[in-house]
Design an enzyme around this catalytic site. Sequence first.
Site, mmCIF file in Angstrom:
data_model
loop_
_atom_site.group_PDB
_atom_site.id
_atom_site.type_symbol
_atom_site.label_atom_id
_atom_site.label_comp_id
_atom_site.label_asym_id
_atom_site.label_seq_id
_atom_site.Cartn_x
_atom_site.Cartn_y
_atom_site.Cartn_z
ATOM 1 N N TYR A 152 1.007 -1.065 -0.373
ATOM 2 C CA TYR A 152 0.056 0.045 -0.012
ATOM 3 C C TYR A 152 0.934 0.831 -0.185
ATOM 4 C CZ TYR A 152 -4.217 -3.053 0.417
ATOM 5 O OH TYR A 152 -5.246 -3.936 -0.655
ATOM 6 N N GLN A 202 -15.437 2.137 -5.587
ATOM 7 C CA GLN A 202 -14.396 0.937 -5.291
ATOM 8 C C GLN A 202 -12.745 1.484 -5.323
ATOM 9 O OE1 GLN A 202 -15.578 -3.036 -7.371
ATOM 10 N NE2 GLN A 202 -16.484 -1.291 -8.722
ATOM 11 N N ASP A 207 -8.153 5.398 -5.180
ATOM 12 C CA ASP A 207 -7.501 6.377 -5.390
ATOM 13 C C ASP A 207 -7.865 7.700 -4.893
ATOM 14 O OD1 ASP A 207 -8.651 7.220 -7.393
ATOM 15 O OD2 ASP A 207 -7.657 4.910 -8.155
ATOM 16 N N HIS A 246 -14.862 1.208 -1.039
ATOM 17 C CA HIS A 246 -13.618 -0.061 0.041
ATOM 18 C C HIS A 246 -12.037 0.760 0.576
ATOM 19 C CE1 HIS A 246 -14.675 -2.882 -3.374
ATOM 20 N NE2 HIS A 246 -15.631 -3.023 -2.291
ATOM 21 N N CYS A 259 -6.052 2.833 12.692
ATOM 22 C CA CYS A 259 -5.533 2.823 13.777
ATOM 23 C C CYS A 259 -6.537 1.833 14.686
ATOM 24 C CB CYS A 259 -5.605 3.294 15.136
ATOM 25 S SG CYS A 259 -4.872 3.398 16.927
ATOM 26 N N GLY A 309 -16.333 1.042 -15.773
ATOM 27 C CA GLY A 309 -14.824 0.795 -15.179
ATOM 28 C C GLY A 309 -14.828 -0.577 -14.458
ATOM 29 N N ASN A 366 -17.572 0.102 -20.145
ATOM 30 C CA ASN A 366 -16.547 -0.154 -20.134
ATOM 31 C C ASN A 366 -15.642 -0.493 -21.250
ATOM 32 O OD1 ASN A 366 -15.774 -1.356 -17.760
ATOM 33 N ND2 ASN A 366 -15.796 -3.623 -18.326
ATOM 34 N N LEU A 367 -14.536 -0.829 -21.028
ATOM 35 C CA LEU A 367 -13.660 -1.092 -22.294
ATOM 36 C C LEU A 367 -14.528 -2.817 -22.719
ATOM 37 C CD1 LEU A 367 -11.222 -0.344 -22.973
ATOM 38 C CD2 LEU A 367 -10.233 -2.144 -21.871
ATOM 39 N N ALA A 374 -13.318 4.696 -20.901
ATOM 40 C CA ALA A 374 -13.591 5.196 -19.841
ATOM 41 C C ALA A 374 -13.451 7.351 -19.873
ATOM 42 C CB ALA A 374 -13.608 5.186 -18.309
HETATM 43 C C1 BJW Z 1 -11.625 0.116 -18.780
HETATM 44 C C2 BJW Z 1 -10.295 0.973 -19.011
HETATM 45 C C3 BJW Z 1 -10.887 2.203 -19.766
HETATM 46 C C4 BJW Z 1 -9.787 -0.961 -18.029
HETATM 47 N N1 BJW Z 1 -12.247 2.169 -19.303
HETATM 48 N N2 BJW Z 1 -13.195 0.252 -18.890
HETATM 49 C C5 BJW Z 1 -18.903 -16.089 -3.648
HETATM 50 C C6 BJW Z 1 -19.825 -15.496 -4.392
HETATM 51 C C7 BJW Z 1 -20.316 -14.363 -4.238
HETATM 52 C C8 BJW Z 1 -19.587 -13.086 -3.173
HETATM 53 C C9 BJW Z 1 -18.587 -13.901 -2.990
HETATM 54 C C10 BJW Z 1 -18.192 -15.075 -2.523
HETATM 55 N N3 BJW Z 1 -17.217 -15.793 -1.440
HETATM 56 C C11 BJW Z 1 -16.693 -14.381 -0.976
HETATM 57 C C12 BJW Z 1 -17.193 -13.713 -1.616
HETATM 58 C C13 BJW Z 1 -17.151 -11.583 -1.081
HETATM 59 C C14 BJW Z 1 -16.108 -11.463 -1.527
HETATM 60 C C15 BJW Z 1 -16.370 -11.720 -3.226
HETATM 61 O O1 BJW Z 1 -16.684 -10.593 -3.773
HETATM 62 N N4 BJW Z 1 -15.353 -12.344 -3.504
HETATM 63 C C16 BJW Z 1 -15.362 -12.537 -5.470
HETATM 64 C C17 BJW Z 1 -13.379 -12.115 -5.648
HETATM 65 C C18 BJW Z 1 -15.745 -13.544 -5.031
HETATM 66 N N5 BJW Z 1 -16.060 -9.907 -1.294
HETATM 67 C C19 BJW Z 1 -16.222 -9.487 -0.261
HETATM 68 O O2 BJW Z 1 -15.282 -10.146 1.071
HETATM 69 C C20 BJW Z 1 -16.329 -7.885 0.567
HETATM 70 N N6 BJW Z 1 -17.011 -7.729 1.549
HETATM 71 C C21 BJW Z 1 -17.937 -8.942 1.864
HETATM 72 O O3 BJW Z 1 -18.843 -9.094 1.000
HETATM 73 O O4 BJW Z 1 -18.647 -8.338 2.975
HETATM 74 C C22 BJW Z 1 -20.124 -9.073 3.347
HETATM 75 C C23 BJW Z 1 -21.205 -8.043 3.073
HETATM 76 C C24 BJW Z 1 -22.637 -8.531 2.725
HETATM 77 C C25 BJW Z 1 -23.813 -8.307 2.089
HETATM 78 C C26 BJW Z 1 -23.558 -6.863 2.430
HETATM 79 C C27 BJW Z 1 -22.337 -6.188 2.447
HETATM 80 C C28 BJW Z 1 -21.481 -6.577 2.698
HETATM 81 C C29 BJW Z 1 -15.417 -7.087 0.798
HETATM 82 C C30 BJW Z 1 -14.726 -6.676 -0.939
HETATM 83 C C31 BJW Z 1 -13.115 -5.893 -1.065
HETATM 84 C C32 BJW Z 1 -12.604 -5.682 -2.467
HETATM 85 N N7 BJW Z 1 -11.345 -4.744 -1.950
HETATM 86 C C33 BJW Z 1 -10.125 -4.957 -3.126
HETATM 87 C C34 BJW Z 1 -8.872 -4.507 -2.684
HETATM 88 C C35 BJW Z 1 -9.552 -2.704 -1.906
HETATM 89 C C36 BJW Z 1 -8.211 -1.875 -1.656
HETATM 90 C C37 BJW Z 1 -7.123 -1.729 -2.984
HETATM 91 O O5 BJW Z 1 -8.053 -1.574 -3.602
HETATM 92 O O6 BJW Z 1 -5.974 -3.189 -2.339
HETATM 93 O O7 BJW Z 1 -10.869 -3.416 -4.084
HETATM 94 S S1 BJW Z 1 -10.574 -6.033 -4.350
HETATM 95 C C38 BJW Z 1 -10.365 -5.489 -5.619
HETATM 96 O O8 BJW Z 1 -11.270 -5.784 -6.555
HETATM 97 C C39 BJW Z 1 -10.295 -4.008 -5.085
HETATM 98 C C40 BJW Z 1 -11.602 -3.256 -5.842
HETATM 99 O O9 BJW Z 1 -12.685 -2.195 -5.336
HETATM 100 C C41 BJW Z 1 -12.026 -4.064 -6.683
HETATM 101 C C42 BJW Z 1 -13.476 -4.752 -8.279
HETATM 102 O O10 BJW Z 1 -12.240 -4.255 -9.380
HETATM 103 P P1 BJW Z 1 -12.479 -3.678 -10.147
HETATM 104 O O11 BJW Z 1 -12.357 -2.473 -9.748
HETATM 105 O O12 BJW Z 1 -13.275 -4.058 -10.823
HETATM 106 O O13 BJW Z 1 -11.598 -3.833 -10.719
HETATM 107 P P2 BJW Z 1 -10.790 -5.131 -11.591
HETATM 108 O O14 BJW Z 1 -10.142 -4.856 -12.463
HETATM 109 O O15 BJW Z 1 -11.539 -6.238 -11.916
HETATM 110 O O16 BJW Z 1 -11.638 -4.294 -13.157
HETATM 111 C C43 BJW Z 1 -11.225 -2.911 -14.114
HETATM 112 C C44 BJW Z 1 -12.648 -3.322 -15.422
HETATM 113 O O17 BJW Z 1 -11.944 -1.983 -15.449
HETATM 114 C C45 BJW Z 1 -12.077 -4.610 -16.082
HETATM 115 O O18 BJW Z 1 -13.582 -4.882 -16.338
HETATM 116 C C46 BJW Z 1 -11.945 -3.469 -17.332
HETATM 117 O O19 BJW Z 1 -12.170 -4.340 -18.693
HETATM 118 C C47 BJW Z 1 -12.213 -2.511 -17.530
HETATM 119 N N8 BJW Z 1 -10.949 -1.653 -17.995
HETATM 120 N N9 BJW Z 1 -8.964 0.096 -18.417
HETATM 121 C C48 BJW Z 1 -13.236 1.443 -19.170
HETATM 122 N N10 BJW Z 1 -10.124 2.651 -19.925
#
Ligand code: BJW
Length: 233
Positions: free
Chosen positions: A56, A91, A94, A109, A117, A175, A201-202, A219
């Site tokens: 981080y 999400q 940044d 997130h 802390c 995105g 989305n891309l 985007a």
């Molecule tokens: C472009 C582009 C351009 C590129 N223009 N587009 C089984 C089934 C269902 C759920 C679960 C399961 N087992 C476990 C779970 C729950 C779990 C989960 O979802 N797991 C999955 C892997 C299945 N979730 C959790 O644990 C969450 N908590 C939770 O569920 O609590 C309980 C609850 C219950 C009920 C209600 C509420 C809560 C917590 C999730 C925490 C995620 N944390 C992270 C790290 C954050 C800190 C950090 O940044 O390091 O969050 S992981 C990471 O993924 C980060 C992101 O925010 C998140 C999403 O990623 P994102 O933003 O979608 O990025 P990418 O890379 O995946 O996609 C980018 C997209 O952009 C692509 O499609 C490209 O094509 C596109 N793109 N260039 C437009 N120029």
Amino acid sequence: MTDISSIVILTGAGISAESGIDTFRSAGGLWEQHKVEDVATPEGFARDPDLVLGFYDMRREALAKVRPNAAHTALARLEREFAGELLLVTQNVDDLHERGGSDQVLHMHGELKSALCLSCEVRSRWDAPMACRPPCPVCQASSLRPDVVWFGEMPYQMERIYAALQRADLFVSIGTSGAVYPAAGFVQEARTAGAQTLELNLEPSEGTAHFHEARHGPAGALVPQWVEEVLSA
Ligand code: BJW
């Protein structure tokens, strides 16, 4: 695009890709460079805090070298000029929405520039490394962690988000791969409550079939065009 009075926008890593921030799941993305269970889970942090704090610190430092792009500034324009209710949920950890001019951003997130802390549970604005174990500015304990939401932890302000999804006339996802819940479920939540749903989305996301409309491309091009459509309707 008439009669839209309440919009919820969800952004993900793709909106910051053209600014030079790595996405998570693309080829060469963060999860190819680091094992997700090592750097983005509470268990990984307990096992190897140095690794996680260093990961981080590196990403926080990288923020100084990037700038908001046309998609961020277009959403800031929407915030200024749209007469109805707007909730921008990101999400991303940044600060490019804020630096692009958005004042009201819900970071579900967490944020790279915030420290939590583990001793006094107070959050502090934070712009320095953590791997060197600096003291908490409030209680002085060397117990800071990045104020981000890891797998297995509860994302922030879920009640506020779900309430806004219930009221929304339009839900727009920008995105994000639709791979991570609960954010990936917002489209169905909004659609069931009666909103129109749009993906920008891309490429088709994992949830693309749930949207009424999907536009695919960078985007930086799609978002300013869509904002212009909303504001001129
Ligand atoms: C472009 C582009 C351009 C590129 N223009 N587009 C089984 C089934 C269902 C759920 C679960 C399961 N087992 C476990 C779970 C729950 C779990 C989960 O979802 N797991 C999955 C892997 C299945 N979730 C959790 O644990 C969450 N908590 C939770 O569920 O609590 C309980 C609850 C219950 C009920 C209600 C509420 C809560 C917590 C999730 C925490 C995620 N944390 C992270 C790290 C954050 C800190 C950090 O940044 O390091 O969050 S992981 C990471 O993924 C980060 C992101 O925010 C998140 C999403 O990623 P994102 O933003 O979608 O990025 P990418 O890379 O995946 O996609 C980018 C997209 O952009 C692509 O499609 C490209 O094509 C596109 N793109 N260039 C437009 N120029």
